[in-house]
Write a protein that holds these residues in place. Sequence first.
Motif, PDB file in Angstrom:
ATOM      1  N   GLY A 142       0.816  -1.206   0.000  1.00 53.18           N
ATOM      2  CA  GLY A 142       0.000   0.000   0.000  1.00 53.18           C
ATOM      3  C   GLY A 142       0.849   1.254   0.000  1.00 53.18           C
ATOM      4  N   ASN A 143       0.307   2.305   0.575  1.00 56.46           N
ATOM      5  CA  ASN A 143       0.952   3.624   0.527  1.00 56.46           C
ATOM      6  C   ASN A 143       1.844   3.831   1.745  1.00 56.46           C
ATOM      7  N   TRP A 144       3.141   3.595   1.585  1.00 53.33           N
ATOM      8  CA  TRP A 144       4.092   3.802   2.675  1.00 53.33           C
ATOM      9  C   TRP A 144       4.353   5.287   2.933  1.00 53.33           C
ATOM     10  N   ASN A 145       3.935   6.159   2.021  1.00 55.29           N
ATOM     11  CA  ASN A 145       4.172   7.590   2.195  1.00 55.29           C
ATOM     12  C   ASN A 145       3.049   8.287   2.955  1.00 55.29           C
ATOM     13  N   ALA A 146       1.932   7.599   3.147  1.00 52.34           N
ATOM     14  CA  ALA A 146       0.837   8.194   3.910  1.00 52.34           C
ATOM     15  C   ALA A 146       1.270   8.354   5.373  1.00 52.34           C
ATOM     16  N   GLU A 147       0.690   9.327   6.057  1.00 51.80           N
ATOM     17  CA  GLU A 147       1.049   9.580   7.451  1.00 51.80           C
ATOM     18  C   GLU A 147       0.844   8.305   8.283  1.00 51.80           C
ATOM     19  N   ALA A 148       1.921   7.866   8.946  1.00 53.90           N
ATOM     20  CA  ALA A 148       1.862   6.611   9.704  1.00 53.90           C
ATOM     21  C   ALA A 148       1.561   6.825  11.176  1.00 53.90           C
ATOM     22  N   SER A 149       2.017   7.917  11.749  1.00 51.38           N
ATOM     23  CA  SER A 149       1.865   8.122  13.187  1.00 51.38           C
ATOM     24  C   SER A 149       0.442   8.549  13.531  1.00 51.38           C
ATOM     25  N   ALA A 150       0.079   8.308  14.791  1.00 50.52           N
ATOM     26  CA  ALA A 150      -1.244   8.690  15.292  1.00 50.52           C
ATOM     27  C   ALA A 150      -1.175   8.738  16.810  1.00 50.52           C
ATOM     28  N   ASP A 151      -2.143   9.408  17.411  1.00 51.87           N
ATOM     29  CA  ASP A 151      -2.198   9.516  18.871  1.00 51.87           C
ATOM     30  C   ASP A 151      -2.806   8.224  19.420  1.00 51.87           C
ATOM     31  N   ILE A 152      -1.969   7.213  19.528  1.00 49.15           N
ATOM     32  CA  ILE A 152      -2.440   5.887  19.925  1.00 49.15           C
ATOM     33  C   ILE A 152      -1.318   5.192  20.687  1.00 49.15           C
ATOM     34  N   SER A 153      -1.672   4.444  21.714  1.00 49.24           N
ATOM     35  CA  SER A 153      -0.658   3.745  22.511  1.00 49.24           C
ATOM     36  C   SER A 153      -0.137   2.533  21.733  1.00 49.24           C
ATOM     37  N   PRO A 154       1.069   2.067  22.052  1.00 46.10           N
ATOM     38  CA  PRO A 154       1.583   0.859  21.377  1.00 46.10           C
ATOM     39  C   PRO A 154       0.646  -0.339  21.536  1.00 46.10           C
ATOM     40  N   GLU A 155       0.023  -0.471  22.700  1.00 51.24           N
ATOM     41  CA  GLU A 155      -0.899  -1.592  22.918  1.00 51.24           C
ATOM     42  C   GLU A 155      -2.116  -1.491  22.005  1.00 51.24           C
ATOM     43  N   ASP A 156      -2.675  -0.270  21.903  1.00 52.74           N
ATOM     44  CA  ASP A 156      -3.831  -0.074  21.017  1.00 52.74           C
ATOM     45  C   ASP A 156      -3.424  -0.224  19.552  1.00 52.74           C
ATOM     46  N   ALA A 157      -2.199   0.174  19.222  1.00 53.22           N
ATOM     47  CA  ALA A 157      -1.719   0.008  17.849  1.00 53.22           C
ATOM     48  C   ALA A 157      -1.628  -1.464  17.490  1.00 53.22           C
ATOM     49  N   LYS A 158      -1.178  -2.280  18.434  1.00 54.02           N
ATOM     50  CA  LYS A 158      -1.091  -3.718  18.182  1.00 54.02           C
ATOM     51  C   LYS A 158      -2.484  -4.327  17.998  1.00 54.02           C
ATOM     52  N   LYS A 159      -3.419  -3.933  18.856  1.00 55.70           N
ATOM     53  CA  LYS A 159      -4.786  -4.445  18.727  1.00 55.70           C
ATOM     54  C   LYS A 159      -5.394  -4.021  17.393  1.00 55.70           C
ATOM     55  N   GLN A 160      -5.178  -2.781  17.011  1.00 58.20           N
ATOM     56  CA  GLN A 160      -5.682  -2.291  15.727  1.00 58.20           C
ATOM     57  C   GLN A 160      -5.089  -3.079  14.570  1.00 58.20           C
ATOM     58  N   ALA A 161      -3.798  -3.346  14.627  1.00 60.57           N
ATOM     59  CA  ALA A 161      -3.141  -4.099  13.552  1.00 60.57           C
ATOM     60  C   ALA A 161      -3.706  -5.505  13.448  1.00 60.57           C
ATOM     61  N   ILE A 162      -3.953  -6.139  14.582  1.00 62.18           N
ATOM     62  CA  ILE A 162      -4.534  -7.488  14.567  1.00 62.18           C
ATOM     63  C   ILE A 162      -5.921  -7.463  13.943  1.00 62.18           C
ATOM     64  N   ASP A 163      -6.741  -6.498  14.347  1.00 66.81           N
ATOM     65  CA  ASP A 163      -8.115  -6.414  13.831  1.00 66.81           C
ATOM     66  C   ASP A 163      -8.129  -6.202  12.314  1.00 66.81           C
ATOM     67  N   ILE A 164      -7.292  -5.283  11.826  1.00 65.32           N
ATOM     68  CA  ILE A 164      -7.257  -4.996  10.386  1.00 65.32           C
ATOM     69  C   ILE A 164      -6.723  -6.201   9.620  1.00 65.32           C
ATOM     70  N   ALA A 165      -5.668  -6.833  10.138  1.00 64.67           N
ATOM     71  CA  ALA A 165      -5.093  -7.999   9.467  1.00 64.67           C
ATOM     72  C   ALA A 165      -6.090  -9.146   9.408  1.00 64.67           C
ATOM     73  N   LEU A 166      -6.773  -9.415  10.517  1.00 68.07           N
ATOM     74  CA  LEU A 166      -7.755 -10.506  10.534  1.00 68.07           C
ATOM     75  C   LEU A 166      -8.910 -10.220   9.577  1.00 68.07           C
ATOM     76  N   ALA A 167      -9.341  -8.964   9.510  1.00 67.04           N
ATOM     77  CA  ALA A 167     -10.423  -8.616   8.582  1.00 67.04           C
ATOM     78  C   ALA A 167      -9.998  -8.901   7.148  1.00 67.04           C
ATOM     79  N   TYR A 168      -8.748  -8.579   6.830  1.00 72.49           N
ATOM     80  CA  TYR A 168      -8.243  -8.824   5.474  1.00 72.49           C
ATOM     81  C   TYR A 168      -8.145 -10.326   5.176  1.00 72.49           C
ATOM     82  N   PHE A 169      -7.522 -11.079   6.064  1.00 75.17           N
ATOM     83  CA  PHE A 169      -7.331 -12.510   5.793  1.00 75.17           C
ATOM     84  C   PHE A 169      -8.650 -13.282   5.840  1.00 75.17           C
ATOM     85  N   ASP A 170      -9.559 -12.866   6.723  1.00 73.04           N
ATOM     86  CA  ASP A 170     -10.881 -13.509   6.756  1.00 73.04           C
ATOM     87  C   ASP A 170     -11.597 -13.305   5.427  1.00 73.04           C
TER      88      ASP A 170
END
Length: 360
Positions: free
Chosen positions: A105-133
């Motif tokens: 995808g777009n590696w140049n899009a803004e990557a940072s956000a006001d989110i904790s590392p724990e919430d970032a990990k949970k978000q990544a899992i949710d998005i990844a599972l939605a894609y693979f499902d």
Amino acid sequence: MKRFIIELFALLLLTSAACAESVWPEGITEENGRLTGSVQATHRSGEVYTCQFDCPVPPETIPDDLFEIGFRFFSKKDMQKALKAAGQTTKGQFSNNRDGTIYEGNWNAEASADISPEDAKKQAIDIALAYFDALGVEVVRTPENISRPYDIEARLDEQLPFYTHAFSNTEHFLKRDRAQYNRAKKFYPKQTAYTVVEFTVCLNGIPIRPWLSYPAGYADEPDAGIAYHVGASATVSDSGILVKATTDCIPELKQRRPRPDTDDLLERVNFISPGYPLTSAYSAQEAVRLFLEGNAAVDVSFQEEDQPFLIDKSITEYAFHPVITSIHPVLHTTDSKTEWACFWQIDSVREYKDGWRTDW
């Protein structure tokens, strides 16, 4: 007569209970759905070591079949549908064949956000599972690995507990790692706020070992093997953008047939890289017995006494013993790329003398 039948039934219950308590090797207790205890085990090398059990009671048996499989093909359209289902853009770079898929995808899009590392990990899992499902890739819901690969401080923080409990000089390893990460930074993307999640792929609910191998068939090198990877991974920015998703050798079941009674599966397995112990016993109890006798493919690591660290003798590497944390079925190749069978995988962590355990 009625009393005799009642007493006989009670005796049978007591006998059954006694048998149930004795199915595991002496020293291992089954209680409240868990196996616990500490026993002496024999390593494949012949060395004797202490092995602790602290794991859920495994299923009684595993499928005693051979699985003939093929590899799935996902089109660009399939991948775009999955991206849309995961709330992502359908634009990007796509690569796909029978060996796997890659979406960038777009590696140049803004990557940072006001989110904790724990919430970032949970978000990544949710998005990844939605894609693979949506793509139709069956995975174990808990990632096999989750990391912040481009965040040097996060990587050092992850390593800190291990260095603290395993060695007498923590700072030596942190300085070494920081220097290595700083040298590797030139290969990092411009932004660092990304989480990578890696999943274990399943087939019909059975996990698959990520690295499989089979005999290469070289006449001049009969022990040589060819390895391939089965897996699914995703890289997600803190801002919620899926910048990379990959699949490798996703299987589909073609045929399932009984295994001949005389078939010794472990003799047919080709191992290129080390990993968790596998046994081909039908029952979990037999699998544990074979493992403790040193008759499993591969083995756990242990260190009975403190030792000088090999690279720097002034540093002490502390003693540890293995703790079995899971006994479960997995699929692995036998003697061809497309013939798989079910084995028992025995997972373990290290417990150091201060009681701390690794999480791997």
